[in-house]
Design a protein around this motif. Structure first.
Motif, mmCIF file in Angstrom:
data_model
loop_
_atom_site.group_PDB
_atom_site.id
_atom_site.type_symbol
_atom_site.label_atom_id
_atom_site.label_comp_id
_atom_site.label_asym_id
_atom_site.label_seq_id
_atom_site.Cartn_x
_atom_site.Cartn_y
_atom_site.Cartn_z
ATOM 1 N N SER A 4 41.141 -6.120 53.945
ATOM 2 C CA SER A 4 42.460 -5.870 54.548
ATOM 3 C C SER A 4 43.310 -5.080 53.565
ATOM 4 O O SER A 4 43.582 -5.538 52.457
ATOM 5 N N HIS A 5 43.712 -3.886 53.974
ATOM 6 C CA HIS A 5 44.539 -3.053 53.096
ATOM 7 C C HIS A 5 45.434 -2.188 53.966
ATOM 8 O O HIS A 5 45.214 -2.048 55.173
ATOM 9 N N ILE A 6 46.464 -1.606 53.355
ATOM 10 C CA ILE A 6 47.399 -0.795 54.129
ATOM 11 C C ILE A 6 47.948 0.330 53.274
ATOM 12 O O ILE A 6 48.207 0.153 52.078
ATOM 13 N N MET A 7 48.080 1.513 53.873
ATOM 14 C CA MET A 7 48.747 2.630 53.217
ATOM 15 C C MET A 7 50.241 2.445 53.438
ATOM 16 O O MET A 7 50.705 2.407 54.587
ATOM 17 N N LEU A 8 50.977 2.300 52.353
ATOM 18 C CA LEU A 8 52.410 2.023 52.436
ATOM 19 C C LEU A 8 53.185 3.085 51.669
ATOM 20 O O LEU A 8 52.958 3.283 50.476
ATOM 21 N N MET A 9 54.075 3.776 52.370
ATOM 22 C CA MET A 9 54.945 4.759 51.725
ATOM 23 C C MET A 9 56.212 4.043 51.272
ATOM 24 O O MET A 9 56.836 3.309 52.058
ATOM 25 N N VAL A 10 56.576 4.257 50.006
ATOM 26 C CA VAL A 10 57.648 3.469 49.400
ATOM 27 C C VAL A 10 58.724 4.374 48.814
ATOM 28 O O VAL A 10 58.424 5.352 48.127
ATOM 29 N N SER A 11 59.976 4.048 49.084
ATOM 30 C CA SER A 11 61.115 4.682 48.416
ATOM 31 C C SER A 11 62.233 3.650 48.348
ATOM 32 O O SER A 11 62.149 2.608 49.012
ATOM 33 N N PRO A 12 63.288 3.907 47.577
ATOM 34 C CA PRO A 12 64.392 2.947 47.542
ATOM 35 C C PRO A 12 65.048 2.754 48.914
ATOM 36 O O PRO A 12 65.612 1.699 49.194
ATOM 37 N N LYS A 13 64.952 3.754 49.771
ATOM 38 C CA LYS A 13 65.619 3.681 51.077
ATOM 39 C C LYS A 13 64.745 3.091 52.178
ATOM 40 O O LYS A 13 65.257 2.577 53.170
ATOM 41 N N GLY B 249 67.531 0.558 58.546
ATOM 42 C CA GLY B 249 68.074 -0.078 57.344
ATOM 43 C C GLY B 249 68.160 -1.586 57.426
ATOM 44 O O GLY B 249 68.351 -2.266 56.412
ATOM 45 N N LYS B 250 68.018 -2.133 58.617
ATOM 46 C CA LYS B 250 68.080 -3.594 58.793
ATOM 47 C C LYS B 250 66.747 -4.272 58.469
ATOM 48 O O LYS B 250 66.649 -5.495 58.495
ATOM 49 N N PHE B 251 65.724 -3.445 58.207
ATOM 50 C CA PHE B 251 64.381 -3.981 57.976
ATOM 51 C C PHE B 251 63.897 -3.683 56.555
ATOM 52 O O PHE B 251 64.326 -2.707 55.941
ATOM 53 N N ASP B 252 62.986 -4.530 56.088
ATOM 54 C CA ASP B 252 62.385 -4.306 54.766
ATOM 55 C C ASP B 252 61.243 -3.303 54.824
ATOM 56 O O ASP B 252 60.910 -2.679 53.818
ATOM 57 N N ALA B 253 60.623 -3.159 55.993
ATOM 58 C CA ALA B 253 59.550 -2.181 56.170
ATOM 59 C C ALA B 253 59.352 -1.900 57.649
ATOM 60 O O ALA B 253 59.743 -2.694 58.509
ATOM 61 N N VAL B 254 58.759 -0.746 57.915
ATOM 62 C CA VAL B 254 58.409 -0.343 59.281
ATOM 63 C C VAL B 254 56.892 -0.222 59.347
ATOM 64 O O VAL B 254 56.275 0.338 58.434
ATOM 65 N N LEU B 255 56.299 -0.741 60.422
ATOM 66 C CA LEU B 255 54.860 -0.563 60.641
ATOM 67 C C LEU B 255 54.668 0.431 61.778
ATOM 68 O O LEU B 255 54.998 0.140 62.933
ATOM 69 N N ALA B 256 54.146 1.617 61.434
ATOM 70 C CA ALA B 256 53.898 2.666 62.429
ATOM 71 C C ALA B 256 52.469 2.539 62.946
ATOM 72 O O ALA B 256 51.596 1.996 62.265
ATOM 73 N N MET B 257 52.234 3.066 64.153
ATOM 74 C CA MET B 257 50.906 2.952 64.747
ATOM 75 C C MET B 257 49.943 4.019 64.246
ATOM 76 O O MET B 257 48.739 3.810 64.234
ATOM 77 N N TYR B 258 50.479 5.191 63.849
ATOM 78 C CA TYR B 258 49.602 6.252 63.363
ATOM 79 C C TYR B 258 50.311 7.059 62.281
ATOM 80 O O TYR B 258 51.527 6.937 62.080
ATOM 81 N N HIS B 259 49.534 7.860 61.584
ATOM 82 C CA HIS B 259 49.951 8.563 60.372
ATOM 83 C C HIS B 259 51.285 9.306 60.520
ATOM 84 O O HIS B 259 52.276 8.987 59.845
ATOM 85 N N ASP B 260 51.346 10.297 61.386
ATOM 86 C CA ASP B 260 52.546 11.131 61.452
ATOM 87 C C ASP B 260 53.747 10.416 62.059
ATOM 88 O O ASP B 260 54.889 10.780 61.774
ATOM 89 N N GLN B 261 53.506 9.391 62.869
ATOM 90 C CA GLN B 261 54.619 8.631 63.434
ATOM 91 C C GLN B 261 55.451 7.998 62.319
ATOM 92 O O GLN B 261 56.675 7.904 62.416
ATOM 93 N N GLY B 262 54.775 7.569 61.264
ATOM 94 C CA GLY B 262 55.476 6.950 60.150
ATOM 95 C C GLY B 262 55.803 7.895 59.018
ATOM 96 O O GLY B 262 56.890 7.842 58.440
ATOM 97 N N LEU B 263 54.862 8.795 58.691
ATOM 98 C CA LEU B 263 55.044 9.634 57.501
ATOM 99 C C LEU B 263 55.992 10.803 57.708
ATOM 100 O O LEU B 263 56.656 11.227 56.764
ATOM 101 N N ALA B 264 56.077 11.328 58.938
ATOM 102 C CA ALA B 264 57.000 12.445 59.177
ATOM 103 C C ALA B 264 58.452 12.021 58.931
ATOM 104 O O ALA B 264 59.174 12.676 58.163
ATOM 105 N N PRO B 265 58.932 10.915 59.538
ATOM 106 C CA PRO B 265 60.307 10.495 59.234
ATOM 107 C C PRO B 265 60.473 10.056 57.783
ATOM 108 O O PRO B 265 61.501 10.334 57.163
ATOM 109 N N PHE B 266 59.437 9.404 57.216
ATOM 110 C CA PHE B 266 59.546 8.963 55.824
ATOM 111 C C PHE B 266 59.779 10.148 54.894
ATOM 112 O O PHE B 266 60.670 10.134 54.049
#
Length: 355
Positions: free
Chosen positions: A151-160, A259-276
């Motif tokens: 079990s592993h996950i690709m997580l993009m991290v920034s202060p925001k 901003g109300k959440f500690d993390a977002v779980l996206a369903m696919y790569h660009d759904q999460g990484l494009a806004p990040f």
């Protein structure tokens, strides 16, 4: 906790890209070795080539055979290639891919042996690195196999913002089929554990995105939200995980509610990484959650188009190094607290977690 400096393994990435440039710029400050001991995995000859191309002087490397020999007050380099390797700046070559893999392989070997503490990887070009020896979509999948992480996950991290993905480097046409309740639930669990242990967030709030526009609009635009995503969220909540959703991606990122959440779980790569990347590109870090070792990388690629031109921004790479060190320290602290019943009792008194 021990005051011994953390040894940071740094892989060279693709030798024709900006890997060495961001490494040099990150390690250029003479005070950097007061914070950690850098161990670059690559080639002193390739490093010299890049130093000359970038017109960088007053930067020396200490040649060693493994991370075990690292000098605590120097920038160390482990030679992983023979001296005949050819650099062709800005080009995707088989040699560049082979060189990236050899450096990664040696760094992983030293990590397994305990000669280094954490791993920071410079970018690779997957097209030329992919081979019989490296039959993986990227670093994440290779490291998961090497360290037996199911079990592993690709997580993009920034202060925001922190964004994880359920499906990573797969074609978009395959995403819906890969989204099973079990897979989504697995990613929610590993994300929650990562936030709790690696980022010391006591009760993480996770926003889970839908797959379809408007999160399916109650079944009008697809039914994955109803049949797969929502049931996974419900099971997670029954386990005490604060997972909420499914949310429409555009609405969540567009409204500022993220901003109300500690993390977002996206369903696919660009759904999460494009806004990040639009929000946090220069300071973003790619972190692999769920591994027994700490691994980070910058959130950019090889940038062949500017290789050797002294135009690369090292901010993301520097943040990747700092995050790796921080997570290593947090894990150590967590292990110490977990193994000490008195510290556990003190912690319950402080945070009220026994109520």
């Amino acid at each position: 906790m021990s005051n011994e400096k953390i040894k940071v393994a740094i892989t060279q990435g693709d030798i024709n890209g900006i890997g060495y440039e961001v490494i040099f710029k990150t390690l250029a400050d003479p005070k950097i070795t007061e914070l950690f001991t850098p161990v670059v995995y690559g080639s002193s000859k390739v490093a010299a080539y890049h130093r000359k191309a970038l017109n960088i002087s007053n930067f020396s490397l200490n040649n060693i055979r493994s991370g075990e020999e690292a000098h605590p007050k120097r920038v160390n380099i482990v030679n992983c290639l023979d001296d005949n390797v050819r650099v062709e700046l800005g080009k995707a070559t088989e040699t560049g891919g082979m060189a990236a893999f050899e450096a990664l392989k040696k760094a992983v070997e030293d990590l397994k042996n305990g000669f280094v503490d954490v791993l920071v990887t410079a970018p690779i070009n997957k097209n030329v690195t992919f081979s019989d020896k490296f039959n993986f979509p990227g670093h994440t999948e290779y490291l998961a196999e090497q360290f037996n992480a199911t079990s592993h996950i690709m997580l993009m991290v920034s202060p925001k913002l922190k964004v994880g993905v359920v499906t990573g480097h797969v074609p978009l046409r395959d995403v819906a089929e890969l989204l099973t309740m079990e897979r989504i639930l697995d990613k929610i669990r590993v994300l929650e554990k990562t936030l709790r242990i690696d980022f010391t967030i006591r009760k993480p709030r996770i926003a889970v995105l839908g797959l379809n526009p408007h999160a399916g609009d109650n079944g009008l635009i697809g039914d994955e939200e109803i049949n797969v995503i929502a049931p996974a969220i419900e099971v997670a909540r029954n386990e005490g995980i604060m997972a909420l959703g499914p949310y429409p991606a555009d609405g969540l990122f567009g409204s500022g509610d993220v901003g109300k959440f500690d993390a977002v779980l996206a369903m696919y790569h660009d759904q999460g990484l494009a806004p990040f990347k639009s929000i946090a590109f220069s300071e973003g870090v790619n972190f692999t959650g769920g591994l027994p070792v700490v691994r980070t990388s910058p959130d950019h690629g090889t940038a062949f188009e500017i290789a050797g031109e002294n135009k690369a921004d090292e901010s993301s790479f520097r943040e990747a190094v700092y995050l790796a060190i921080d997570v290593f320290k947090r894990r150590k602290m967590h292990d110490e607290i977990s193994s000490d019943p008195l510290k556990n009792a003190d912690r319950r008194d402080l945070d009220g977690s026994d109520q």
